[in-house]
Design an enzyme around this catalytic site. Sequence first.
Site, short mmCIF file in Angstrom:
data_model
loop_
_atom_site.label_atom_id
_atom_site.label_comp_id
_atom_site.label_asym_id
_atom_site.label_seq_id
_atom_site.Cartn_x
_atom_site.Cartn_y
_atom_site.Cartn_z
N THR A 21 -86.16 17.20 58.84
CA THR A 21 -85.00 16.78 59.63
C THR A 21 -85.05 15.28 59.87
O THR A 21 -85.98 14.61 59.43
CB THR A 21 -84.94 17.57 60.96
OG1 THR A 21 -83.67 17.37 61.58
CG2 THR A 21 -86.03 17.13 61.94
N ASN A 22 -84.04 14.76 60.53
CA ASN A 22 -83.98 13.35 60.89
C ASN A 22 -84.08 13.23 62.40
O ASN A 22 -83.68 14.14 63.12
CB ASN A 22 -82.63 12.75 60.48
CG ASN A 22 -82.61 12.31 59.05
OD1 ASN A 22 -83.63 12.31 58.37
ND2 ASN A 22 -81.45 11.92 58.59
N ARG A 23 -84.50 12.08 62.87
CA ARG A 23 -84.58 11.86 64.30
C ARG A 23 -83.19 11.55 64.84
O ARG A 23 -82.58 10.56 64.45
CB ARG A 23 -85.51 10.67 64.54
CG ARG A 23 -86.10 10.71 65.90
CD ARG A 23 -87.18 9.70 66.05
NE ARG A 23 -87.34 9.47 67.48
CZ ARG A 23 -88.07 8.54 68.00
NH1 ARG A 23 -88.74 7.72 67.21
NH2 ARG A 23 -88.15 8.40 69.30
#
Length: 215
Positions: A21-23
């Site tokens: 995932t991405n932050r």
Amino acid sequence: MTILITAGPTREAIDPVRFLTNRSSGKMGYALARTAAEQGHRVILISGPTDLDVPDRVDFIPVESTMEMYAAVEHRIAKADVAIFAAAVADYRPAHVSEEKIKKTGGTMTLELVRNPDILGSARNQFAYQGVLVGFAAETEDLEENARSKLESKGCDLVVANDVSRKDIGFDVNDNEVLLVFPDRTEQPPKDTKQHLAHIILEHIIELTPVGGPN
Ligand code: CTP
């Protein structure tokens, strides 16, 4: 007006218990959705998983992966007068999703990734979208220059850029400082809460629409 907003991170499954995932907290996108709904606009909020409450009176479309977000946008963007892409989209996904939990074996492990489609970058061509198009740019260096090249390559009317290397703004915090990069100029509103900045950004966006503009 109808305003479509993407927000939050996307999740790319590796196996039943793991994902890439991405932050992203989703706060900026949700603040924009809340503000637009309060102003009486019809809001379509297409969001990856977040801990945030869904704002009242928005048409909420929850998604997980980039491919799901792509399909959700593709189905709905034609209805939108304004499309704002605030999501932190995963650019790559695992080439194979294991149906079983992957067991540890050797000392290293290699994961093969394949490119995801660029949803914002598909708006003008694949989706033939003609409304007002707003992108976000999260950068750690050369903020204005990188944002301007995204504005041009993705056919945007505005790119909202922020410097994610700064600890006092951006990820997880309530404050943000952004550069508003237009084809003909750049503006820098003062550092503010994400909720108040949402008002300012939305004001600029409405001015870009045929009803909001001077004519
Ligand atoms: N975006 C998107 N689909 C993707 C990647 C990004 O819609 N697959 C959108 C984001 O929502 C954001 C903008 O594109 O509005 C910029 O995303 P960013 O990740 O900063 O830029 P990239 O285009 O991915 O470029 P790079 O990774 O080279 O910085």
